[in-house]
Design a protein around this motif. Structure first.
Motif, mmCIF file in Angstrom:
data_model
loop_
_atom_site.group_PDB
_atom_site.id
_atom_site.type_symbol
_atom_site.label_atom_id
_atom_site.label_comp_id
_atom_site.label_asym_id
_atom_site.label_seq_id
_atom_site.Cartn_x
_atom_site.Cartn_y
_atom_site.Cartn_z
ATOM 1 N N ALA A 15 0.925 -1.115 -0.048
ATOM 2 C CA ALA A 15 -0.074 0.048 0.114
ATOM 3 C C ALA A 15 0.956 1.321 0.083
ATOM 4 C CB ALA A 15 -1.049 -0.021 1.295
ATOM 5 N N SER A 16 2.100 1.069 0.256
ATOM 6 C CA SER A 16 3.129 2.223 0.299
ATOM 7 C C SER A 16 3.768 2.593 -0.755
ATOM 8 C CB SER A 16 3.775 2.470 1.489
ATOM 9 O OG SER A 16 3.204 2.136 2.799
ATOM 10 N N ALA A 47 -3.559 -8.105 13.502
ATOM 11 C CA ALA A 47 -2.336 -7.619 12.828
ATOM 12 C C ALA A 47 -1.150 -8.228 13.507
ATOM 13 C CB ALA A 47 -2.273 -6.051 13.212
ATOM 14 N N ALA A 48 -0.078 -8.468 12.626
ATOM 15 C CA ALA A 48 1.024 -9.299 12.918
ATOM 16 C C ALA A 48 2.019 -8.416 13.854
ATOM 17 C CB ALA A 48 1.924 -9.632 11.596
ATOM 18 N N SER A 49 1.831 -7.053 13.967
ATOM 19 C CA SER A 49 2.559 -6.107 14.715
ATOM 20 C C SER A 49 1.612 -4.963 15.022
ATOM 21 C CB SER A 49 3.946 -6.065 14.134
ATOM 22 O OG SER A 49 3.442 -5.316 12.844
ATOM 23 N N GLU A 50 2.310 -4.153 15.991
ATOM 24 C CA GLU A 50 1.684 -2.834 16.145
ATOM 25 C C GLU A 50 1.953 -1.986 14.961
ATOM 26 O OE1 GLU A 50 0.041 -1.591 18.588
ATOM 27 O OE2 GLU A 50 0.396 -3.351 20.102
ATOM 28 N N LEU A 51 3.292 -2.134 14.192
ATOM 29 C CA LEU A 51 3.433 -1.571 12.996
ATOM 30 C C LEU A 51 2.391 -1.620 11.912
ATOM 31 C CD1 LEU A 51 5.196 0.678 11.361
ATOM 32 C CD2 LEU A 51 6.474 -1.401 10.698
ATOM 33 N N THR A 52 2.057 -2.963 11.732
ATOM 34 C CA THR A 52 1.106 -3.278 10.790
ATOM 35 C C THR A 52 -0.436 -2.695 11.214
ATOM 36 O OG1 THR A 52 2.095 -5.289 10.062
ATOM 37 C CG2 THR A 52 -0.202 -5.187 9.651
ATOM 38 N N LYS A 53 -0.688 -2.567 12.233
ATOM 39 C CA LYS A 53 -1.714 -2.287 13.064
ATOM 40 C C LYS A 53 -1.881 -0.852 12.737
ATOM 41 C CE LYS A 53 -4.635 -1.329 17.170
ATOM 42 N NZ LYS A 53 -4.468 -1.505 18.601
ATOM 43 N N ASP A 54 -0.850 -0.094 13.080
ATOM 44 C CA ASP A 54 -0.628 1.560 12.618
ATOM 45 C C ASP A 54 -0.978 1.615 11.068
ATOM 46 O OD1 ASP A 54 -0.357 1.905 15.434
ATOM 47 O OD2 ASP A 54 1.645 2.268 15.115
ATOM 48 N N GLN A 55 -0.395 0.876 10.203
ATOM 49 C CA GLN A 55 -0.430 1.143 8.948
ATOM 50 C C GLN A 55 -1.816 0.831 8.402
ATOM 51 O OE1 GLN A 55 2.706 -1.666 7.420
ATOM 52 N NE2 GLN A 55 3.732 0.291 6.746
ATOM 53 N N ILE A 56 -2.565 -0.068 8.784
ATOM 54 C CA ILE A 56 -3.816 -0.376 8.561
ATOM 55 C C ILE A 56 -4.913 0.757 8.937
ATOM 56 C CG2 ILE A 56 -6.023 -1.778 8.935
ATOM 57 C CD1 ILE A 56 -4.120 -4.032 9.523
ATOM 58 N N GLU A 58 -3.776 4.129 9.249
ATOM 59 C CA GLU A 58 -3.318 5.164 8.277
ATOM 60 C C GLU A 58 -3.772 5.044 7.018
ATOM 61 O OE1 GLU A 58 0.947 6.819 6.212
ATOM 62 O OE2 GLU A 58 0.972 5.343 7.903
ATOM 63 N N LYS A 59 -3.669 3.732 6.356
ATOM 64 C CA LYS A 59 -3.978 3.577 5.052
ATOM 65 C C LYS A 59 -5.542 2.982 4.300
ATOM 66 C CE LYS A 59 0.353 4.195 3.620
ATOM 67 N NZ LYS A 59 0.671 4.961 2.632
ATOM 68 N N THR A 60 -6.402 2.753 5.466
ATOM 69 C CA THR A 60 -7.642 2.405 5.241
ATOM 70 C C THR A 60 -8.583 3.153 6.238
ATOM 71 O OG1 THR A 60 -8.056 0.867 6.789
ATOM 72 C CG2 THR A 60 -6.676 -0.029 4.960
#
Length: 237
Positions: A15-16, A47-56, A58-60
């Motif tokens: 997505a980035s 989510a597999a990580s806090e980073l993935t959660k934050d990206q979701i 941000e991006k959706t």
């Protein structure tokens, strides 16, 4: 009765990305867009990580339930080795977010300096190349390695450096959000090829090795199963 849609998301790195205006790029952009739409319609995201959660976030436009469930890394067989005859080891692809130019340069210079390096990839690089390995062989390679190189710009989780820690190898990696979350203070932070080479020249920090082993023990499949069970049970009530 409508069943809940529960989705496990490892990453949304695509997505980035900026997709080229080529047939393949247009198709990839379309698939990524549809995938993000699919996530927005989920009832619960894991989510597999806090980073993935934050990206979701941000991006959706997803506004439903979301939890982080880490994967385990203790599925490889137990393996110990008295020798650490591999100075530098790498497992994975040479995708853009892995810093392929950095990996190639590091392995080339390490070989020129006389270091024993090995990698499990589909690409030809300097050092010993393994195309396909069994779980037992991978465990052996980790257990023989001094350092594991993990130069990725971003990952959804970062399994390989944790597996390396479990077998006593020390990860070298760039400082970024996912490494701070998953590896914490149990890895060697680098900024350049020279940084990595300087570490190869020195004795490893035994305290850092111990911290790495303890860090990897946080990620067990039994814990993952229990957390998934809790989610499935609570969502079905």
């Amino acid at each position: 009765m409508k069943a809940d849609v529960i989705v496990y998301v490892h990453d949304i790195i695509s997505a980035s990305r900026s997709f080229p205006l080529t047939p393949q790029g247009i198709i990839s952009r379309f698939i990524t867009g549809r995938y993000l739409e699919y996530l927005e319609n989920a009832d619960h995201i894991l989510a597999a990580s806090e980073l993935t959660k934050d990206q979701i976030i941000e991006k959706t436009n997803y506004d439903g339930k979301m939890d982080v469930v880490y994967q385990g890394v203790d599925n490889l067989p137990h393996k110990s080795s008295e020798k650490r005859d591999i100075d530098l080891f790498y497992v994975g692809s040479l995708a853009d977010h892995k810093r392929p130019a950095f990996i190639r340069e590091l392995f080339s210079e390490a070989v020129e300096k006389g270091y024993n390096v090995a990698h499990v990839t589909e690409s030809d690089m300097k050092g010993k190349t393994y195309r396909e390995v069994s779980e037992a062989k991978l465990a052996e390679l980790y257990s023989r390695s001094r350092y594991y190189i993990h130069p990725s710009r971003i990952e959804g989780f970062g399994r390989c450096p944790l597996e390396a820690q479990r077998y006593g190898a020390t990860p070298m990696a760039f400082e970024n959000s996912i490494n701070e979350e998953i590896l914490g203070e149990s890895y060697v932070k680098i900024k350049s090829v020279n940084d990595a080479l300087e570490n190869l020249e020195s004795e490893r920090n035994h305290d850092l090795i111990s911290r790495g082993i303890r860090n990897s023990e946080r990620f067990k499949w039994s814990k993952t199963r229990n957390e998934l069970k809790d989610v499935l049970t609570s969502d079905s009530m």
